[in-house]
Motif scaffolding. Structure first.
Motif, PDB file in Angstrom:
ATOM      1  N   GLY A 178       0.838  -1.187   0.000  1.00 56.98           N
ATOM      2  CA  GLY A 178       0.000   0.000   0.000  1.00 56.98           C
ATOM      3  C   GLY A 178       0.871   1.235   0.000  1.00 56.98           C
ATOM      4  N   LEU A 179       0.213   2.355  -0.027  1.00 55.72           N
ATOM      5  CA  LEU A 179       0.912   3.638  -0.044  1.00 55.72           C
ATOM      6  C   LEU A 179       0.772   4.312   1.313  1.00 55.72           C
ATOM      7  CD1 LEU A 179      -0.492   4.938  -3.434  1.00 55.72           C
ATOM      8  CD2 LEU A 179       1.736   3.909  -3.060  1.00 55.72           C
ATOM      9  N   SER A 180       1.805   5.007   1.713  1.00 54.51           N
ATOM     10  CA  SER A 180       1.691   5.822   2.916  1.00 54.51           C
ATOM     11  C   SER A 180       0.780   7.002   2.590  1.00 54.51           C
ATOM     12  CB  SER A 180       3.067   6.333   3.344  1.00 54.51           C
ATOM     13  OG  SER A 180       3.546   7.290   2.411  1.00 54.51           O
ATOM     14  N   ARG A 181       0.347   7.703   3.606  1.00 55.08           N
ATOM     15  CA  ARG A 181      -0.483   8.879   3.355  1.00 55.08           C
ATOM     16  C   ARG A 181       0.269   9.914   2.530  1.00 55.08           C
ATOM     17  NH1 ARG A 181      -2.721   9.064   9.448  1.00 55.08           N
ATOM     18  NH2 ARG A 181      -0.663   8.185   9.717  1.00 55.08           N
ATOM     19  N   ALA A 182       1.558  10.058   2.785  1.00 56.53           N
ATOM     20  CA  ALA A 182       2.366  11.014   2.028  1.00 56.53           C
ATOM     21  C   ALA A 182       2.500  10.582   0.563  1.00 56.53           C
ATOM     22  CB  ALA A 182       3.743  11.171   2.665  1.00 56.53           C
ATOM     23  N   ALA A 230       0.377   8.679  -1.114  1.00 59.16           N
ATOM     24  CA  ALA A 230      -0.932   8.858  -1.747  1.00 59.16           C
ATOM     25  C   ALA A 230      -1.169  10.337  -2.055  1.00 59.16           C
ATOM     26  CB  ALA A 230      -2.043   8.320  -0.847  1.00 59.16           C
ATOM     27  N   ALA A 231      -0.780  11.205  -1.131  1.00 60.17           N
ATOM     28  CA  ALA A 231      -0.944  12.646  -1.345  1.00 60.17           C
ATOM     29  C   ALA A 231      -0.152  13.092  -2.566  1.00 60.17           C
ATOM     30  CB  ALA A 231      -0.496  13.420  -0.105  1.00 60.17           C
ATOM     31  N   GLU A 232       1.054  12.590  -2.711  1.00 59.66           N
ATOM     32  CA  GLU A 232       1.879  12.953  -3.861  1.00 59.66           C
ATOM     33  C   GLU A 232       1.243  12.438  -5.158  1.00 59.66           C
ATOM     34  OE1 GLU A 232       6.349  12.104  -5.557  1.00 59.66           O
ATOM     35  OE2 GLU A 232       6.048  12.151  -3.387  1.00 59.66           O
ATOM     36  N   ALA A 233       0.751  11.205  -5.131  1.00 61.14           N
ATOM     37  CA  ALA A 233       0.135  10.623  -6.336  1.00 61.14           C
ATOM     38  C   ALA A 233      -1.116  11.389  -6.747  1.00 61.14           C
ATOM     39  CB  ALA A 233      -0.203   9.156  -6.080  1.00 61.14           C
ATOM     40  N   LEU A 234      -1.850  11.895  -5.758  1.00 60.18           N
ATOM     41  CA  LEU A 234      -3.103  12.608  -6.033  1.00 60.18           C
ATOM     42  C   LEU A 234      -2.902  14.117  -6.157  1.00 60.18           C
ATOM     43  CD1 LEU A 234      -5.369  10.645  -3.543  1.00 60.18           C
ATOM     44  CD2 LEU A 234      -5.344  10.434  -6.041  1.00 60.18           C
ATOM     45  N   ASP A 235      -1.688  14.584  -5.891  1.00 60.16           N
ATOM     46  CA  ASP A 235      -1.360  16.007  -5.934  1.00 60.16           C
ATOM     47  C   ASP A 235      -2.234  16.815  -4.973  1.00 60.16           C
ATOM     48  OD1 ASP A 235       0.199  18.154  -6.771  1.00 60.16           O
ATOM     49  OD2 ASP A 235      -1.186  18.690  -8.384  1.00 60.16           O
ATOM     50  N   VAL A 236      -2.346  16.287  -3.744  1.00 58.01           N
ATOM     51  CA  VAL A 236      -3.102  16.950  -2.675  1.00 58.01           C
ATOM     52  C   VAL A 236      -2.272  16.888  -1.395  1.00 58.01           C
ATOM     53  CG1 VAL A 236      -5.360  16.398  -3.681  1.00 58.01           C
ATOM     54  CG2 VAL A 236      -4.344  14.842  -2.010  1.00 58.01           C
ATOM     55  N   THR A 295      -5.740  16.264   3.131  1.00 61.02           N
ATOM     56  CA  THR A 295      -6.795  15.973   2.167  1.00 61.02           C
ATOM     57  C   THR A 295      -6.936  14.467   1.979  1.00 61.02           C
ATOM     58  OG1 THR A 295      -6.550  18.093   1.057  1.00 61.02           O
ATOM     59  CG2 THR A 295      -7.553  16.324  -0.224  1.00 61.02           C
ATOM     60  N   VAL A 296      -5.821  13.746   1.972  1.00 59.87           N
ATOM     61  CA  VAL A 296      -5.889  12.281   1.894  1.00 59.87           C
ATOM     62  C   VAL A 296      -6.668  11.743   3.092  1.00 59.87           C
ATOM     63  CG1 VAL A 296      -4.531  10.141   2.035  1.00 59.87           C
ATOM     64  CG2 VAL A 296      -3.825  11.969   0.489  1.00 59.87           C
ATOM     65  N   ALA A 297      -6.413  12.285   4.275  1.00 60.65           N
ATOM     66  CA  ALA A 297      -7.151  11.860   5.471  1.00 60.65           C
ATOM     67  C   ALA A 297      -8.644  12.135   5.308  1.00 60.65           C
ATOM     68  CB  ALA A 297      -6.607  12.571   6.707  1.00 60.65           C
ATOM     69  N   SER A 311      -7.402   1.712  -4.653  1.00 56.67           N
ATOM     70  CA  SER A 311      -8.331   2.811  -4.398  1.00 56.67           C
ATOM     71  C   SER A 311      -7.795   4.129  -4.941  1.00 56.67           C
ATOM     72  CB  SER A 311      -8.678   2.926  -2.906  1.00 56.67           C
ATOM     73  OG  SER A 311      -7.599   3.410  -2.142  1.00 56.67           O
ATOM     74  N   VAL A 312      -6.472   4.302  -4.927  1.00 58.40           N
ATOM     75  CA  VAL A 312      -5.886   5.514  -5.499  1.00 58.40           C
ATOM     76  C   VAL A 312      -6.081   5.510  -7.018  1.00 58.40           C
ATOM     77  CG1 VAL A 312      -3.730   6.781  -5.887  1.00 58.40           C
ATOM     78  CG2 VAL A 312      -4.233   5.844  -3.624  1.00 58.40           C
ATOM     79  N   LYS A 313      -5.845   4.353  -7.650  1.00 63.42           N
ATOM     80  CA  LYS A 313      -6.027   4.252  -9.102  1.00 63.42           C
ATOM     81  C   LYS A 313      -7.481   4.505  -9.492  1.00 63.42           C
ATOM     82  CE  LYS A 313      -2.172   1.137  -9.891  1.00 63.42           C
ATOM     83  NZ  LYS A 313      -1.765  -0.228 -10.235  1.00 63.42           N
ATOM     84  N   GLU A 314      -8.414   3.931  -8.722  1.00 65.63           N
ATOM     85  CA  GLU A 314      -9.836   4.148  -9.000  1.00 65.63           C
ATOM     86  C   GLU A 314     -10.206   5.615  -8.831  1.00 65.63           C
ATOM     87  OE1 GLU A 314     -11.808   1.454  -6.369  1.00 65.63           O
ATOM     88  OE2 GLU A 314     -11.197  -0.300  -7.525  1.00 65.63           O
ATOM     89  N   PHE A 315      -9.684   6.235  -7.797  1.00 67.91           N
ATOM     90  CA  PHE A 315      -9.969   7.645  -7.557  1.00 67.91           C
ATOM     91  C   PHE A 315      -9.461   8.495  -8.714  1.00 67.91           C
ATOM     92  CE2 PHE A 315      -9.390  11.851  -5.792  1.00 67.91           C
ATOM     93  CZ  PHE A 315     -10.512  12.025  -5.023  1.00 67.91           C
TER      94      PHE A 315
END
Length: 70
Positions: free
Chosen positions: A10-14, A16-22, A26-28, A52-56
């Motif tokens: 899985g991805l850490s919150r950081a 995921a934030a980088e992947a989503l550019d948020v 905001t990830v929380a 879930s990140v890919k789906e988002f």
């Protein structure tokens, strides 16, 4: 039951934030709103599933667009 070494990656919150550019906050919020799926590992770390990140990013969750699920 999965052991820690066999847990799905899985991805850490950081990450995921980088992947989503948020921001991490905001990830929380996305996790709290059900937009992203997060799991708590035995070591206490929270990871966000890559799926879930890919789906988002693909716009698949209805709530990602502010709509309703269902």
């Amino acid at each position: 039951m999965l052991t820690e070494r066999h847990e799905e990656p899985g991805l850490s919150r950081a990450e995921a934030a980088e992947a989503l550019d948020v921001s991490v906050r905001t990830v929380a919020r996305y996790i709290e709103a059900g937009h992203l799926t997060a799991k708590k590992r035995k070591n206490g770390r929270i990871v966000i599933t890559e799926a879930s990140v890919k789906e988002f990013l693909a716009g698949e969750p209805a709530l990602a667009e502010g709509g309703e699920q269902g």
